[in-house]
Design a protein around this motif. Structure first.
Motif, PDB file in Angstrom:
ATOM      1  N   VAL A 164      -7.741   8.491   2.248  1.00  0.00           N
ATOM      2  CA  VAL A 164      -8.103   8.804   3.691  1.00  0.00           C
ATOM      3  C   VAL A 164      -8.829  10.306   3.523  1.00  0.00           C
ATOM      4  CG1 VAL A 164      -5.986   9.946   4.687  1.00  0.00           C
ATOM      5  CG2 VAL A 164      -7.509   8.740   6.159  1.00  0.00           C
ATOM      6  N   SER A 165      -8.697  10.825   2.370  1.00  0.00           N
ATOM      7  CA  SER A 165      -8.925  12.317   2.023  1.00  0.00           C
ATOM      8  C   SER A 165     -10.475  12.317   2.056  1.00  0.00           C
ATOM      9  CB  SER A 165      -8.672  12.889   0.873  1.00  0.00           C
ATOM     10  OG  SER A 165      -9.264  12.084  -0.224  1.00  0.00           O
ATOM     11  N   CYS A 166     -11.248  11.607   2.189  1.00  0.00           N
ATOM     12  CA  CYS A 166     -12.603  11.728   2.031  1.00  0.00           C
ATOM     13  C   CYS A 166     -13.163  12.129   3.621  1.00  0.00           C
ATOM     14  CB  CYS A 166     -13.508  10.339   1.899  1.00  0.00           C
ATOM     15  SG  CYS A 166     -13.429   8.924   2.921  1.00  0.00           S
TER      16      CYS A 166
ATOM     17  N   LEU B 113      -2.445  10.937  10.529  1.00  0.00           N
ATOM     18  CA  LEU B 113      -1.910  10.132   9.452  1.00  0.00           C
ATOM     19  C   LEU B 113      -0.392  10.424   9.317  1.00  0.00           C
ATOM     20  CD1 LEU B 113      -2.806   8.608   7.094  1.00  0.00           C
ATOM     21  CD2 LEU B 113      -2.927  10.595   5.551  1.00  0.00           C
ATOM     22  N   ALA B 114       0.127  11.621   9.840  1.00  0.00           N
ATOM     23  CA  ALA B 114       1.465  12.099   9.539  1.00  0.00           C
ATOM     24  C   ALA B 114       2.169  10.924  10.643  1.00  0.00           C
ATOM     25  CB  ALA B 114       1.719  13.506  10.048  1.00  0.00           C
ATOM     26  N   ALA B 115       1.787  10.874  11.797  1.00  0.00           N
ATOM     27  CA  ALA B 115       2.380   9.885  12.654  1.00  0.00           C
ATOM     28  C   ALA B 115       2.109   8.653  12.371  1.00  0.00           C
ATOM     29  CB  ALA B 115       1.808  10.346  14.227  1.00  0.00           C
ATOM     30  N   LEU B 116       0.807   8.062  12.141  1.00  0.00           N
ATOM     31  CA  LEU B 116       0.580   6.738  11.977  1.00  0.00           C
ATOM     32  C   LEU B 116       0.318   6.008  10.626  1.00  0.00           C
ATOM     33  CD1 LEU B 116      -2.588   6.551  14.547  1.00  0.00           C
ATOM     34  CD2 LEU B 116       0.152   5.956  14.756  1.00  0.00           C
ATOM     35  N   GLY B 117       0.774   6.970   9.632  1.00  0.00           N
ATOM     36  CA  GLY B 117       0.787   6.557   7.977  1.00  0.00           C
ATOM     37  C   GLY B 117       1.289   5.330   7.789  1.00  0.00           C
TER      38      GLY B 117
ATOM     39  N   ILE C  90     -13.884   5.875  17.518  1.00  0.00           N
ATOM     40  CA  ILE C  90     -12.784   6.655  16.988  1.00  0.00           C
ATOM     41  C   ILE C  90     -13.211   7.415  15.376  1.00  0.00           C
ATOM     42  CG2 ILE C  90     -10.413   6.639  16.092  1.00  0.00           C
ATOM     43  CD1 ILE C  90      -9.760   4.190  17.658  1.00  0.00           C
ATOM     44  N   PRO C  91     -13.415   8.558  15.655  1.00  0.00           N
ATOM     45  CA  PRO C  91     -13.732   9.039  14.551  1.00  0.00           C
ATOM     46  C   PRO C  91     -13.053   9.154  13.399  1.00  0.00           C
ATOM     47  CG  PRO C  91     -13.313  10.794  16.066  1.00  0.00           C
ATOM     48  CD  PRO C  91     -12.942   9.727  16.850  1.00  0.00           C
ATOM     49  N   GLY C  92     -13.429   9.167  12.047  1.00  0.00           N
ATOM     50  CA  GLY C  92     -12.678   9.285  10.894  1.00  0.00           C
ATOM     51  C   GLY C  92     -11.748  10.507  10.837  1.00  0.00           C
ATOM     52  N   ARG C  93     -12.131  11.656  11.523  1.00  0.00           N
ATOM     53  CA  ARG C  93     -11.227  12.764  11.305  1.00  0.00           C
ATOM     54  C   ARG C  93      -9.886  12.598  12.307  1.00  0.00           C
ATOM     55  NH1 ARG C  93     -13.024  17.268   8.874  1.00  0.00           N
ATOM     56  NH2 ARG C  93     -11.590  18.416  10.289  1.00  0.00           N
ATOM     57  N   ALA C  94      -9.967  11.632  13.248  1.00  0.00           N
ATOM     58  CA  ALA C  94      -8.800  11.323  14.087  1.00  0.00           C
ATOM     59  C   ALA C  94      -7.713  10.597  13.194  1.00  0.00           C
ATOM     60  CB  ALA C  94      -9.427  10.420  15.310  1.00  0.00           C
TER      61      ALA C  94
ATOM     62  N   VAL D 275       0.777  -0.968   0.204  1.00  0.00           N
ATOM     63  CA  VAL D 275       0.162  -0.108   0.130  1.00  0.00           C
ATOM     64  C   VAL D 275       0.771   1.221  -0.091  1.00  0.00           C
ATOM     65  CG1 VAL D 275      -1.805   1.311   1.318  1.00  0.00           C
ATOM     66  CG2 VAL D 275      -1.778  -1.354   1.128  1.00  0.00           C
ATOM     67  N   THR D 276       0.925   2.055  -0.808  1.00  0.00           N
ATOM     68  CA  THR D 276       1.613   3.146  -1.109  1.00  0.00           C
ATOM     69  C   THR D 276       1.174   4.699  -0.368  1.00  0.00           C
ATOM     70  OG1 THR D 276       0.515   4.104  -3.080  1.00  0.00           O
ATOM     71  CG2 THR D 276       2.101   2.395  -3.671  1.00  0.00           C
ATOM     72  N   VAL D 277       2.170   5.548  -0.194  1.00  0.00           N
ATOM     73  CA  VAL D 277       1.545   6.758   0.535  1.00  0.00           C
ATOM     74  C   VAL D 277       0.591   7.182  -0.304  1.00  0.00           C
ATOM     75  CG1 VAL D 277       2.587   9.105   1.132  1.00  0.00           C
ATOM     76  CG2 VAL D 277       4.021   7.060   1.668  1.00  0.00           C
ATOM     77  N   GLU D 278       0.589   7.476  -1.571  1.00  0.00           N
ATOM     78  CA  GLU D 278      -0.205   8.023  -2.315  1.00  0.00           C
ATOM     79  C   GLU D 278      -1.555   7.360  -2.288  1.00  0.00           C
ATOM     80  OE1 GLU D 278       3.426   9.104  -3.583  1.00  0.00           O
ATOM     81  OE2 GLU D 278       2.505   6.867  -3.441  1.00  0.00           O
ATOM     82  N   GLU D 279      -1.738   6.140  -2.406  1.00  0.00           N
ATOM     83  CA  GLU D 279      -2.811   5.386  -2.231  1.00  0.00           C
ATOM     84  C   GLU D 279      -3.673   5.553  -0.851  1.00  0.00           C
ATOM     85  OE1 GLU D 279      -3.923   0.699  -3.277  1.00  0.00           O
ATOM     86  OE2 GLU D 279      -1.986   1.177  -2.474  1.00  0.00           O
TER      87      GLU D 279
END
Length: 204
Positions: free
Chosen positions: A12-14, A36-40, A27-31, A3-7
């Motif tokens: 997750v952008s939605c 994402l920066a830390a857990l991506g 856990i809300p989706g916005r979390a 799974v790529t970073v771009e993918e």
């Protein structure tokens, strides 16, 4: 299968604009967006591991059943309630990755979805369908004609599709074996959780 970073970032952008009800884990989706920066990297490793093992984790297949009361309906009537099933956001994110890969395969290798199919196709939303209907009707009316639209609603269209048929279609369209197996596991051993009147939680 990596799974790529771009993918991950695309799928997750939605959640940047959505505000959906919480799933069983609370856990809300916005979390996911904010973390994402830390857990991506860990999420990518997790999803890649799921694809390689062709497993859809059991915890992501459990849905919490919620009944929403409809207005102006008798409370003792089953039709007075609209059932929704709340799933964990991380499972829904993995669903999107699988669905995006499936749609990519269909568009590259197969005849693709019909041009008149406006859901499940990238950049083809229900708004696009509405605009197409409006454009067609304006063309007819501008020539002095009449436009008649007929709308059909199929109750539980997606819920009633046999899972064996889904598996057959995946094979017929030569979907990669790992995706077939992940989707097959996704369809197995699904549960709903609901609360009875006495407060007991039931898993079915």
């Amino acid at each position: 299968m990596q799974v790529t970073v771009e993918e991950l970032d695309r799928d997750v952008s939605c959640w940047r604009v959505r505000n959906t009800a919480l799933g069983p884990d609370g856990i809300p989706g916005r979390a996911l967006v904010l973390s994402l920066a830390a857990l991506g990297d860990r999420l990518r490793q997790l999803f890649t591991g799921c694809l390689r093992s062709t497993k859809f984790p059991t915890a992501w297949k459990e849905a919490r059943l919620i009944l929403l009361k409809k207005e102006n309906r008798a409370a003792d009537s089953p039709s007075a309630y609209r059932p929704i099933c709340l799933l964990e956001e991380i499972g829904k994110l993995f669903e999107r990755i699988v669905a995006t890969r499936l749609n990519g395969h269909l568009s590259r290798v197969c005849p693709d979805l019909a041009e008149s199919q406006f859901r499940f196709r990238r950049k083809c939303s229900s708004i696009d369908a509405t605009m197409r209907v409006r454009s067609l009707s304006e063309q007819v009316v501008s020539r002095g004609g009449l436009a008649l639209a007929i709308s059909l609603g199929i109750v539980n269209a997606f819920d009633s599709l046999p899972w064996d048929t889904i598996r057959w279609a995946l094979e017929y369209h030569q979907v990669p074996a790992y995706l077939q197996d992940v989707i097959g596991d996704y369809l197995r051993d699904r549960y709903i959780l609901y609360m009875k009147q006495d407060g007991r939680n039931i898993r079915r």
